[in-house]
Scaffold this active site. Structure first.
Site, PDB file in Angstrom:
ATOM      1  N   HIS A  24       0.853  -1.147   0.019  1.00  0.00           N
ATOM      2  CA  HIS A  24      -0.116  -0.085   0.235  1.00  0.00           C
ATOM      3  C   HIS A  24       0.861   1.231   0.080  1.00  0.00           C
ATOM      4  O   HIS A  24       1.482   1.617   0.952  1.00  0.00           O
ATOM      5  CB  HIS A  24      -0.942  -0.076   1.127  1.00  0.00           C
ATOM      6  CG  HIS A  24      -1.881   1.071   1.308  1.00  0.00           C
ATOM      7  ND1 HIS A  24      -2.995   0.990   2.049  1.00  0.00           N
ATOM      8  CD2 HIS A  24      -1.979   2.306   0.642  1.00  0.00           C
ATOM      9  CE1 HIS A  24      -3.780   2.142   1.693  1.00  0.00           C
ATOM     10  NE2 HIS A  24      -3.044   2.932   0.907  1.00  0.00           N
ATOM     11  N   HIS A  26       1.509   4.884  -2.438  1.00  0.00           N
ATOM     12  CA  HIS A  26       1.014   5.779  -3.642  1.00  0.00           C
ATOM     13  C   HIS A  26       2.295   6.438  -3.902  1.00  0.00           C
ATOM     14  O   HIS A  26       2.922   7.294  -3.297  1.00  0.00           O
ATOM     15  CB  HIS A  26       0.167   6.947  -2.960  1.00  0.00           C
ATOM     16  CG  HIS A  26      -0.970   6.143  -2.738  1.00  0.00           C
ATOM     17  ND1 HIS A  26      -2.192   6.078  -3.543  1.00  0.00           N
ATOM     18  CD2 HIS A  26      -1.573   5.704  -1.254  1.00  0.00           C
ATOM     19  CE1 HIS A  26      -3.291   5.297  -2.558  1.00  0.00           C
ATOM     20  NE2 HIS A  26      -2.816   5.237  -1.231  1.00  0.00           N
ATOM     21  N   HIS A 204      -9.529   0.805  -1.711  1.00  0.00           N
ATOM     22  CA  HIS A 204      -9.388   1.470  -0.461  1.00  0.00           C
ATOM     23  C   HIS A 204     -10.865   1.351   0.245  1.00  0.00           C
ATOM     24  O   HIS A 204     -11.723   1.418  -0.574  1.00  0.00           O
ATOM     25  CB  HIS A 204      -8.969   3.084  -0.535  1.00  0.00           C
ATOM     26  CG  HIS A 204      -7.593   3.363  -0.644  1.00  0.00           C
ATOM     27  ND1 HIS A 204      -6.756   2.729  -1.619  1.00  0.00           N
ATOM     28  CD2 HIS A 204      -6.954   4.170   0.273  1.00  0.00           C
ATOM     29  CE1 HIS A 204      -5.826   3.437  -1.687  1.00  0.00           C
ATOM     30  NE2 HIS A 204      -5.583   3.989  -0.419  1.00  0.00           N
ATOM     31  N   GLU A 207     -11.308   3.435   5.422  1.00  0.00           N
ATOM     32  CA  GLU A 207     -10.333   4.344   5.975  1.00  0.00           C
ATOM     33  C   GLU A 207     -11.046   5.303   6.737  1.00  0.00           C
ATOM     34  O   GLU A 207     -11.052   5.340   8.198  1.00  0.00           O
ATOM     35  CB  GLU A 207      -9.456   4.481   4.916  1.00  0.00           C
ATOM     36  CG  GLU A 207      -8.470   5.630   5.246  1.00  0.00           C
ATOM     37  CD  GLU A 207      -7.852   6.569   4.359  1.00  0.00           C
ATOM     38  OE1 GLU A 207      -8.053   6.652   3.106  1.00  0.00           O
ATOM     39  OE2 GLU A 207      -6.421   7.244   4.413  1.00  0.00           O
ATOM     40  N   ASP A 285       1.696   3.936   3.019  1.00  0.00           N
ATOM     41  CA  ASP A 285       0.536   4.920   2.259  1.00  0.00           C
ATOM     42  C   ASP A 285       1.225   6.000   1.479  1.00  0.00           C
ATOM     43  O   ASP A 285       1.362   5.856   0.242  1.00  0.00           O
ATOM     44  CB  ASP A 285      -0.492   5.378   3.466  1.00  0.00           C
ATOM     45  CG  ASP A 285      -1.899   5.576   2.773  1.00  0.00           C
ATOM     46  OD1 ASP A 285      -1.853   5.455   1.466  1.00  0.00           O
ATOM     47  OD2 ASP A 285      -2.632   6.205   3.413  1.00  0.00           O
ATOM     48  N   ASP A 286       1.666   6.984   2.337  1.00  0.00           N
ATOM     49  CA  ASP A 286       2.159   8.369   1.449  1.00  0.00           C
ATOM     50  C   ASP A 286       3.295   8.678   2.337  1.00  0.00           C
ATOM     51  O   ASP A 286       3.257   9.823   3.477  1.00  0.00           O
ATOM     52  CB  ASP A 286       1.204   9.512   1.462  1.00  0.00           C
ATOM     53  CG  ASP A 286       0.050   8.869   0.631  1.00  0.00           C
ATOM     54  OD1 ASP A 286       0.136   9.058  -0.608  1.00  0.00           O
ATOM     55  OD2 ASP A 286      -0.947   8.564   1.114  1.00  0.00           O
TER      56      ASP A 286
HETATM   57  N1  ADE Z   1      -4.485   8.729  -2.103  1.00  0.00           N
HETATM   58  C1  ADE Z   1      -3.224   8.797  -1.558  1.00  0.00           C
HETATM   59  N2  ADE Z   1      -3.309   8.477  -0.251  1.00  0.00           N
HETATM   60  C2  ADE Z   1      -4.830   8.042   0.174  1.00  0.00           C
HETATM   61  C3  ADE Z   1      -5.272   7.316   1.268  1.00  0.00           C
HETATM   62  N3  ADE Z   1      -4.562   7.382   2.252  1.00  0.00           N
HETATM   63  N4  ADE Z   1      -6.550   7.493   1.148  1.00  0.00           N
HETATM   64  C4  ADE Z   1      -7.184   7.602  -0.019  1.00  0.00           C
HETATM   65  N5  ADE Z   1      -6.719   8.151  -1.339  1.00  0.00           N
HETATM   66  C5  ADE Z   1      -5.378   8.210  -1.154  1.00  0.00           C
HETATM   67 ZN    ZN Z   2      -3.686   4.653   0.331  1.00  0.00          ZN
END
Ligand code: ADE
Ligand code: ZN
Length: 345
Positions: A24, A26, A204, A207, A285-286
């Protein structure tokens, strides 16, 4: 007896990092502030921030949307194939240091097309770095096209057709961006089309959105993995089902804290998810936005929950088993993990 000149230092080799898969991630969420400034300069783009400190001051989020606003704005610096390749290589280099041995990487094609960047520029830039990844960084990879759920299904379908038409090297599709109000039911035709094209399916769900979005992602979209999914814990029947079916959940603890899905890491449901027998793994994630890469997520879980070898082995094993890699690579990585466990004993 020998003494080291430096207190605390020893001649023993540093313990190898826990071998793991990152499922996971991005790629646009790996764009670090320094690289944003470097790319802006290279492309002659004026940023709305005077300096790094001013940009960094924006990294305080109140919810998913407040993060997405900055995440999409910062993508403005990505213009050329080289930009996308440089961003991807920077992630792979850092991921290798974090012990990542396989990465399934999402990108948001619609976010680039909407800015006037040709689809081929974005895809080819990321894909060229991924193609060299195993030789350069020892990380096998797969690329997943994630669709923005706040846009229409028609937009997603048209970009998917373009990806298929250009034979883009993607292994699957995902669904991301603003969750609440954009349920899985909006994208049934998209997932039917991707399935017919032989692509793997993830989304996703759960969340910020309710547990029913997790159920619908499984039943209406037929996904093989749920990204996040933490709100499944509000539905005991769903938890029993997902435990019985061992549906993979790609959990991102530091992301959930920074986007206020949970108050603090100590409040995170990961230990309860493990106790419920769910197939969870840990991801970043990011990482440029949420305070760390996957190794930082693990380090904080160890510190806060006292996770030891058994939990680390289970989480890393889940990541490798839940990936879309072939049997040979999977077997090799599970053997590496077993060796890591043996060396720790
Ligand atoms: N795009 C990038 N990170 C995300 C996240 N945590 N949830 C939804 N969309 C995303
Ligand atoms: Zn994500």
């Amino acid at each position: 007896m020998t003494f080291s000149a430096i207190p605390g230092a020893s001649d023993a080799p540093a313990p190898a990092m826990l071998p793991k898969a990152e499922l996971h991630l991005h790629i646009e969420g790996t764009l670090e502030p320094e690289l944003i400034f470097a790319l802006a300069q290279r492309n002659g783009i004026e940023l709305p921030y005077a300096d790094l400190a001013e940009l960094r001051a924006r990294y305080e989020f109140t919810d998913l949307q407040s993060f997405l606003d900055l995440y999409y704005a910062n993508m403005a610096v990505l213009r050329t194939e080289e930009d996308f390749a440089d961003m991807t290589r920077a992630y792979l280099r850092r991921a290798a240091a974090a012990g990542v041995r396989h990465a399934e990487i999402m990108m948001d094609p619609q976010a680039h097309v909407a800015r006037g960047v040709p689809l081929a520029t974005a895809i080819n830039g990321v894909a060229s770095a991924l193609a060299a990844s195993e030789a350069e960084f020892g990380i096998s990879t797969g690329l997943i096209a994630a669709f923005l759920r706040d846009l229409s299904e028609e937009s997603a379908l048209s970009v998917l057709e373009e990806l298929l038409g250009m034979d883009a090297p993607i292994i699957g599709i995902g669904l991301d961006s603003a969750e609440v109000g954009n349920p899985p039911s909006k994208f049934v035709r998209l997932y039917d089309r991707a399935r017919a094209a032989g692509l793997r399916l993830i989304a996703h769900a759960g969340e910020e959105g309710p547990a029913s979005y997790v159920t619908d992602a499984l039943d209406l979209l037929g996904v093989e993995r749920i990204d996040h999914g933490i709100r499944c814990m509000e539905d005991t029947a769903l938890v029993s089902r997902m435990s019985a079916e061992q549906v993979p959940l790609t959990v991102c603890p530091l992301s959930n804290v920074r986007l206020r899905a949970v108050d603090t890491l100590a409040d995170h449901p990961l230990p309860a998810m493990l106790a419920a027998g769910l197939n969870v793994c840990v991801n970043s994630d990011d990482p440029a936005y949420f305070g760390g890469h996957v190794d930082d997520n693990f380090a904080q879980l160890e510190a806060v929950f006292g996770f030891g070898t058994a939990e680390l082995e289970r989480l890393a094993g889940n990541s490798i088993r839940s990936s879309f890699i072939g049997l040979e690579r999977r077997t090799a990585l599970l053997a590496e993990l077993a060796e890591w466990v043996r060396a720790r004993d």
